[in-house]
Design an enzyme around this catalytic site. Structure first.
Site, PDB file in Angstrom:
ATOM      1  CG  HIS A  78      -5.883  -1.838   2.523  1.00 48.76           C
ATOM      2  ND1 HIS A  78      -4.575  -1.540   2.323  1.00 48.76           N
ATOM      3  CD2 HIS A  78      -6.454  -0.905   3.136  1.00 48.76           C
ATOM      4  CE1 HIS A  78      -4.013  -0.532   3.287  1.00 48.76           C
ATOM      5  NE2 HIS A  78      -5.159  -0.035   3.729  1.00 48.76           N
ATOM      6  CG  ASP A 118      -2.281  -5.518  -2.341  1.00 51.07           C
ATOM      7  OD1 ASP A 118      -3.372  -5.666  -2.035  1.00 51.07           O
ATOM      8  OD2 ASP A 118      -1.310  -5.142  -1.832  1.00 51.07           O
ATOM      9  CE  LYS A 147      -9.899  -8.532  10.073  1.00 49.72           C
ATOM     10  NZ  LYS A 147      -8.614  -9.006  10.149  1.00 49.72           N
ATOM     11  NE  ARG A 192       2.780  -9.155   5.037  1.00 52.15           N
ATOM     12  CZ  ARG A 192       1.493  -9.136   5.176  1.00 52.15           C
ATOM     13  NH1 ARG A 192       0.647  -9.570   5.877  1.00 52.15           N
ATOM     14  NH2 ARG A 192       0.888  -8.210   4.218  1.00 52.15           N
ATOM     15  CB  CYS A 240      -0.978   0.065   0.988  1.00 48.44           C
ATOM     16  SG  CYS A 240      -0.660  -0.715   2.467  1.00 48.44           S
ATOM     17  CG  HIS A 277      -3.875  -0.481  -2.014  1.00 46.38           C
ATOM     18  ND1 HIS A 277      -2.782  -0.975  -2.383  1.00 46.38           N
ATOM     19  CD2 HIS A 277      -4.077  -0.889  -0.815  1.00 46.38           C
ATOM     20  CE1 HIS A 277      -2.210  -1.837  -1.551  1.00 46.38           C
ATOM     21  NE2 HIS A 277      -3.035  -1.795  -0.502  1.00 46.38           N
ATOM     22  CD  GLN A 328      -0.255  -8.718   0.243  1.00 43.00           C
ATOM     23  OE1 GLN A 328      -0.066  -7.617  -0.194  1.00 43.00           O
ATOM     24  NE2 GLN A 328      -0.932  -8.803   1.528  1.00 43.00           N
TER      25      GLN A 328
END
Length: 747
Positions: free
Chosen positions: A613, A482, A567, A462, A433, A484, A480
């Site tokens: 997200h 991913d 979420k 991570r 992000c 946004h 991911q």
RNA sequence: GCCACCGUAGCUCAGUGGUAGAGCACUCCCUUGGUAAGGGAGAGGUCAUGGGUUCAAGUCCCAUUGGUGGCUCCA
């Protein structure tokens, strides 16, 4: 005098208090014989429970042959089996093993125990434990419930220096107080007494409270017993078939700073046949394990020289991943996403702005510091602690900006350092992000071009604890899917809905049905969350409505929201019954403030965008791992690394086989060819083991008639000869439409 | 990170203090065949790594490292 209401609505009156067993006997001798417990007013109780007031009763029975055991019956058997196992372990390992906590679970039971220094329970003891359990069950000893006063009970455990059961007794008393808050109470305090190892405590309970012990046998000295709420089956002979399964460690009260206990898992079933079926199913599930299949089919590799939790995608696995990414990417384009690429690292200051560093530093790789800065620090004799302080510090300018925009002391004073004290460096990105926020901020935005949807298959890193790593499903570097979504507040509901419909399309295409959705809502009593209550209410309502529209089970979980917004999590169940959280959709009211993001509204003023997200599949690694198990390695044709293998009967047909292979390849099909000297039986076996969707078997007969003999995965013989071009078209069509099932049919 | 178990050939695994093994895969030879493995030969190992005990260690002990099952944690 009690009137008993049965599940079918019948009522029976008794002229004196009765036990549940007597109720069963009054209905029929067969029922009494099969009975192992009872639900009294909805609560599961012992069969020996005395009922002295009107009640609704359902008798819990052991299953008849060929009948499935009820959940209640299994609960009673497993809970009782936990006692038997504990007794067996104390017989095998020693009476000084202290028992802590032993509940039934969905598939069995466990018992947490303190094993004294110098002793241990290992899998080598399992045979002896199983044998001892079988003896106790064969002895068919009755479970006897004995009520004791709290004073007697606490004193007993103090005298044994058994802080675990002592703690359980205190918890039970606390629960009794909570269940009956208005009752008159009694209790006492204790003084420190180092001889028992039990800390001073305050005990309090409603007057008349009793604690129950269960003796495995008659109530007399020397008979094994355990403080336990119950209920249990009437006698050990009613437990059925049991088996000790595995060992693990656990913590007392789940607190890692507390005592480490040994957890022994076992299970019990009504019959040996049920137990055998369960054990076989576990073996089958183990065969579907993505780590086993991934190795056998060479889909991915983890190499200790590269590092734990780091996935090497082999050519075959890369095809699966690439096909998925292409598919997802096409769906994203349909939904108006734009694709971006960003690097794997970013400056520390970026993550100080986003808040990822240092707050989540325990789950991140350590910062990458600039060589010069490190050398200088080292030369100046800077300690490690000082260095970390200077790495984690921020400038006055950065702190002022963030604190002002978030209208809170987001950056504490003690983190602000003079510029010349700050140590610069980079971080492997733990999230995408911040990079995406910077892309958004790099150009002005009008409300007219909102929402801005930036998508990236972004790789993040991570630091997972080593014990948590697991094949592809728990890793340290992952990509991911991913994106946004930078949108206006009004656009939030539609964007959430869009995210969910994408998930639905993809799960449907892959034939994944066993998933559920969790909606994380804020705890309304907490002031931890940021953003206005009105925005939260709207966003939460949007999440709930979107989840409800999916048509799969969903739960609302207050307090589970992130501090910056509600979420939605997707949880998929794998074949071993483990649940994996895949994707997540999170609304974020905070990121716009932290990065000072803005768009110009119709009022010609600057506004903060809301950020959503979303990574609906979580990571490509975990998703592919779950997919491997979902399909047991037998991917649908469009995902299969090798879609068709051409198998010539002998070298005489090699030329024709090459032509078939070329035709398939020209049609865009991933085709292989087996020109080896094996007999056809061998080639078929190898192709079947590799779970290739189609085999095109060709011999002289096929070469003469321009046909192929097609064998479909999972079908024992071929479909007969079919024209080559019909087969090529069939496969191509199936791939183009991403069919979940193998669709080529005889012509 | 914690507890238990495990690490031997590319894979699956035997190996009981005394010369390093099997099946599959691989290479070559024979076999040229119609649907879940025809036959033979060869090559392949610093027994995870490092220490120790022993005349002798794949085997026993210690440490490290990686894996498995759980626990704890998960923006």
């Amino acid at each position: 005098m009690p009137t008993i209401t049965l599940p079918n609505g019948d009522k029976k009156s008794f002229d004196k208090p009765v036990t549940a067993l007597e109720v069963a006997a009054s209905i029929g001798a067969g029922l009494a014989k099969a009975a192992i417990g009872a639900r009294v007013n909805g609560e599961l109780r012992d069969l020996s429970t005395t009922i002295d007031a009107d009640a609704t009763i359902a008798i819990v029975t052991a299953p008849r042959p060929n009948q499935a055991a009820s959940d209640d019956a299994l609960y009673l058997m497993r809970h009782s089996a936990a006692h038997v196992m504990a007794e067996a372990i104390q017989d095998v390992i020693g009476k000084d093993v202290l028992l802590a906590y032993g509940p039934p679970t969905d598939t069995g039971f466990f018992y947490d125990m303190y094993v004294p220094e110098g002793k241990k329970i290992s899998t080598d003891h399992f045979d002896a434990i199983n044998k001892r359990m079988a003896e106790i069950i064969k002895e068919d000893r009755g479970f006897t419930r004995i009520n004791e006063s709290p004073e007697t009970t606490l004193a007993l455990f103090e005298s044994r220096a058994d802080k675990y059961k002592h703690g359980n007794a205190l918890s039970a008393l606390k629960a009794a107080c909570e269940a009956n808050p208005t009752a008159k109470r009694t209790g006492f305090f204790t003084e420190p007494d180092p001889s028992t190892g039990i800390a001073p405590y305050q005990a309090e309970w409603p007057v008349g409270t009793k604690l129950s012990f269960y003796y495995t046998g008659p109530h007399q000295s020397g008979v094994w017993n355990d403080l336990c709420r119950g209920p249990h089956v009437p006698s050990t002979g009613r437990i059925g078939a049991t088996c000790v399964l595995s060992l693990a460690s656990s913590y007392w009260h789940g607190d890692e700073n507390s005592d480490r206990l040994t957890r022994v898992y076992g299970t019990a079933f009504a019959t040996q046949a049920d137990l055998d079926a369960y054990l076989r199913q576990r073996e089958e599930a183990a065969k579907r394990d993505h780590r086993v299949i991934g190795k056998a089919l060479r889909l991915f590799h983890i190499d200790e020289d590269v590092g734990q939790g780091l996935i090497l995608w082999t050519p075959k696995g890369s095809i699966v991943r690439k096909e998925l990414q292409t598919f997802i990417g096409a769906e994203l384009r349909k939904q108006g996403y734009t694709e971006v690429f960003t690097p794997h690292i970013g400056r520390l200051e970026l993550y100080k702005t986003s808040g990822h560093f240092p707050y989540y530093k325990d789950s991140q790789f350590a910062p990458i510091l600039e060589r010069q800065a490190l050398e200088q620090l080292s030369a100046s004799g800077c300690t490690c602690a000082e260095m970390m302080h200077r790495v984690e510090g921020v400038s006055q300018r950065l702190a002022d900006g963030i604190n002002e925009r978030t209208k809170a002391t987001t950056i504490a004073k003690d983190r602000i350092l003079p510029d010349d004290q700050l140590v610069e460096g980079f971080m492997l990105k733990p999230m995408n992000c911040p990079h995406h926020a910077k892309i958004f901020a790099s150009a002005p935005h009008s409300y007219r071009d909102m929402p801005v949807r930036l998508a990236e298959f972004g790789t993040v890193y991570r630091w997972e604890q080593s014990g948590e790593l697991n094949g592809m499903t728990r890793v340290r570097g992952f990509t991911q899917d991913d994106a946004h979504l930078f949108c206006t507040e009004d656009q939030v509901p539609a964007e959430i809905q869009g995210c969910l419909s994408l998930v639905k399309i993809i799960f449907a295409t892959l034939g994944m049905k066993d998933y559920r959705v969790r909606v994380g809502l804020r705890d309304k009593d907490s002031s931890k969350f940021t953003g206005s209550p009105e925005s939260w209410d709207k966003a939460e309502a949007a999440c709930v409505a979107a989840a409800a529209s999916l048509g799969v089970p969903f739960s609302q979980e207050p307090g589970e929201a992130a501090f910056y917004g509600p979420k939605i999590d997707f949880v998929v169940k794998d074949v071993i019954g483990r649940e994996w959280q895949l994707g997540t959709v999170q609304v974020d009211y905070q990121m716009g403030n932290r990065f000072d993001l803005s768009y110009i509204g119709p009022d010609n003023k600057s506004h903060r965008p809301v950020v959503i997200h979303r990574a609906p599949f979580g990571s490509m690694e975990r998703f592919c791992g779950v997919l491997i198990e979902h399909f047991a390695g037998a991917f649908p044709t469009w995902l299969s690394p090798e879609q068709v293998r051409v198998l010539p009967i002998s070298e005489k047909s090699a030329d024709y086989a090459q032509r078939v292979h070329a035709a398939l390849t020209a049609a865009g099909c991933r085709a292989g060819i087996d020109l080896g000297s094996d007999r056809i039986q061998g080639k078929v076996k190898v192709a079947a083991d590799e779970k290739i969707p189609y085999m095109a078997i060709v011999g002289p007969r096929d070469a003469d008639s321009n046909t192929v003999s097609v064998r479909v995965r999972g079908v024992e013989k071929d479909l007969g000869a079919m024209p080559l071009d019909a087969f090529v078209k069939g496969v191509a069509d199936e791939v183009a439409s991403k069919q979940a099932e193998l669709g080529v049919k005889p012509v």
